[in-house]
Scaffold this motif. Structure first.
Motif, short mmCIF file in Angstrom:
data_model
loop_
_atom_site.label_atom_id
_atom_site.label_comp_id
_atom_site.label_asym_id
_atom_site.label_seq_id
_atom_site.Cartn_x
_atom_site.Cartn_y
_atom_site.Cartn_z
N LEU A 1 45.58 55.70 33.82
CA LEU A 1 45.11 55.99 32.47
C LEU A 1 45.08 54.77 31.56
O LEU A 1 44.76 54.86 30.38
N GLY A 2 45.45 53.60 32.12
CA GLY A 2 45.40 52.38 31.33
C GLY A 2 46.44 52.31 30.22
O GLY A 2 46.23 51.66 29.20
N THR A 3 47.58 52.97 30.41
CA THR A 3 48.63 52.99 29.39
C THR A 3 49.66 51.88 29.59
O THR A 3 50.54 51.69 28.74
N GLY A 4 49.58 51.18 30.71
CA GLY A 4 50.61 50.20 31.03
C GLY A 4 51.76 50.80 31.81
O GLY A 4 52.70 50.08 32.19
N ARG A 5 51.71 52.11 32.07
CA ARG A 5 52.74 52.80 32.86
C ARG A 5 52.05 53.62 33.94
O ARG A 5 51.02 54.26 33.71
N SER A 6 52.62 53.60 35.13
CA SER A 6 52.09 54.42 36.22
C SER A 6 52.38 55.89 35.95
O SER A 6 53.20 56.24 35.08
N SER B 1 37.45 64.00 39.05
CA SER B 1 36.90 64.72 37.90
C SER B 1 37.99 65.02 36.87
O SER B 1 37.75 64.96 35.67
N ALA B 2 39.19 65.36 37.35
CA ALA B 2 40.30 65.61 36.44
C ALA B 2 40.66 64.34 35.68
O ALA B 2 40.94 64.37 34.48
N LEU B 3 40.62 63.20 36.37
CA LEU B 3 40.88 61.93 35.71
C LEU B 3 39.79 61.65 34.68
O LEU B 3 40.08 61.21 33.55
N TYR B 4 38.54 61.91 35.04
CA TYR B 4 37.42 61.73 34.11
C TYR B 4 37.64 62.58 32.85
O TYR B 4 37.51 62.09 31.72
N ASP B 5 38.00 63.85 33.04
CA ASP B 5 38.17 64.77 31.92
C ASP B 5 39.27 64.31 30.96
O ASP B 5 39.23 64.62 29.76
N ASN B 6 40.27 63.60 31.49
CA ASN B 6 41.43 63.23 30.69
C ASN B 6 41.43 61.76 30.27
O ASN B 6 42.45 61.25 29.80
N SER B 7 40.30 61.09 30.44
CA SER B 7 40.21 59.67 30.08
C SER B 7 39.26 59.46 28.90
O SER B 7 38.37 60.27 28.65
N ALA B 8 39.47 58.35 28.21
CA ALA B 8 38.58 57.99 27.09
C ALA B 8 37.19 57.65 27.62
O ALA B 8 37.05 56.98 28.65
N ALA C 1 35.24 53.96 32.12
CA ALA C 1 35.23 52.67 32.82
C ALA C 1 36.59 52.00 32.89
O ALA C 1 36.76 51.08 33.69
N GLY C 2 37.56 52.44 32.09
CA GLY C 2 38.86 51.78 32.12
C GLY C 2 38.71 50.30 31.83
O GLY C 2 38.06 49.89 30.85
#
Length: 359
Positions: A34-39, A277-284, A292-293
């Motif tokens: 999610l690009g938060t700096g934390r896994s 798709s779940a990652l897509y739905d929950n990403s900016a 694109a992260g």
């Protein structure tokens, strides 16, 4: 009572539906998706830390990921990293953790949580967990957290609710694991069913008793080790015996059979992040509804895509809609989001064709 509260983070899965980003040597729970700096694992740890003493957090993982656990969670006591010599699904994982914790603290209650879920309402999560601990500490109960379904999802287990035992906590009537699309729609329309989040709370003694009753093959094996859990002999016992455990999920082994199963109906922004798709739905998303992260993308007449190619590569596309584009250097995956359920089969085909090189 807080000092008797423990957390078990299950961290041994591969996440093959996120291939090629999730690989055998670095599964999805160790990745900052999610690009938060934390896994995802670190986010799971951060979420539980205010609720359970640090010294009471236990991580169960595959032995090959020991170095990743130590790298990402340096505060975890070495004694609390349980290394499975083989993958045997969640029932043996939970059984070992329960025996380990009960040996150290016979009064222990525990929350069991996956390492790779996304929870956005963290204060609501904290309140839900506190309510769950209070319940299992005062009842002989196996408690699961249930999520109100928003679509007829076929990839989740469903819990049918019964009478209310106390506010927000109800008796479970039935479990149904991964129904077909027609049945999932019936469940959704009925309003009586919740998704099984795979997050559980119980006393260590309660789950061990339930395992004795419903999965005696498993407990017969672990009972041979009574006296070694919580001692230096535990590691050797597990190395010699764990692979003999029958592979089974805790849902099939216990939750679908036990009489004392309850569900706490919660709403804290949960997603198991099981698919692209779940990652897509929950990403900016950008103005073209692409995700694109940190990947550099030039997209022409292209919307609804998710790009994962790292920060060093430029991706240029034209006329591409609703696709997954994942590039890890040695593997490039281009797949419609609508066909992502085939990725697991693609991984199998890759293994058959090329061995473990790209896994």
């Amino acid at each position: 009572m807080a000092s008797h509260r423990y957390c078990v983070i299950m961290c041994g899965g591969v996440g093959s539906r996120f291939w090629p980003y999730s690989r055998e040597n670095r599964p999805k729970q160790f990745i900052d998706f999610l690009g938060t700096g934390r896994s995802l694992l670190q986010m799971s740890y951060d979420r539980i830390l205010p609720l359970v003493p640090k010294e009471n957090i236990v991580v169960v993982t595959n032995a090959r990921y020991a170095h990743l656990i130590r790298e990402q969670l340096p505060d975890i006591d070495e004694h609390n990293i349980l290394l499975e010599p083989a993958r045997r699904n969640t029932a043996p994982c939970i059984a070992w953790a329960a025996y380990h914790i009960a040996a150290m603290d016979p009064e222990a209650s525990m929350i069991v949580t996956p390492s790779d879920h996304l929870i956005t309402g963290e204060s609501i999560f904290a309140d839900s967990v506190a309510r769950g601990f209070d319940f299992v500490e005062t009842h002989d109960a196996l408690l699961t957290l249930g999520i109100k379904p928003t679509r007829p999802e076929t990839g989740y287990g469903y819990i049918q609710i019964g009478r209310e035992e106390t506010e927000g906590i109800l008796k479970v009537k039935t479990f149904t694991e991964k129904p077909n699309a027609d049945l999932a729609k019936v469940f959704l329309d009925s309003g009586e069913f919740f998704w099984n989040a795979g997050i559980f709370l119980w006393k260590a003694s309660s789950i061990i008793e339930a395992l004795h009753r419903y999965d005696s093959d498993l407990t017969t094996l672990f009972d041979r080790g009574l006296g070694v859990f919580g001692t230096p002999g535990e590691k050797e016992f597990i190395e010699h015996n764990f692979e003999s455990c029958p592979a089974n999920s805790i849902d099939y082994a216990v939750m679908e059979k036990a009489e004392n199963v309850y569900v706490e109906c919660v709403n804290f922004g949960w997603n198991d992040l099981g698919t692209w798709s779940a990652l897509y739905d929950n990403s900016a998303k950008n103005e073209q509804a692409n995700v694109a992260g940190d990947t550099r993308v030039l997209a022409y007449e292209s919307t609804g895509n998710i790009f994962a190619a790292g920060s060093e590569k430029l991706v240029v596309v034209h006329g591409l809609n609703d696709y997954i584009i994942a590039d890890t250097g040695d593997v490039l995956l281009v797949c419609p989001k609508s066909e992502e359920q085939r990725i697991k089969q693609m991984v199998t085909d890759v293994k058959l064709t090329f061995g473990d090189t790209y896994l």
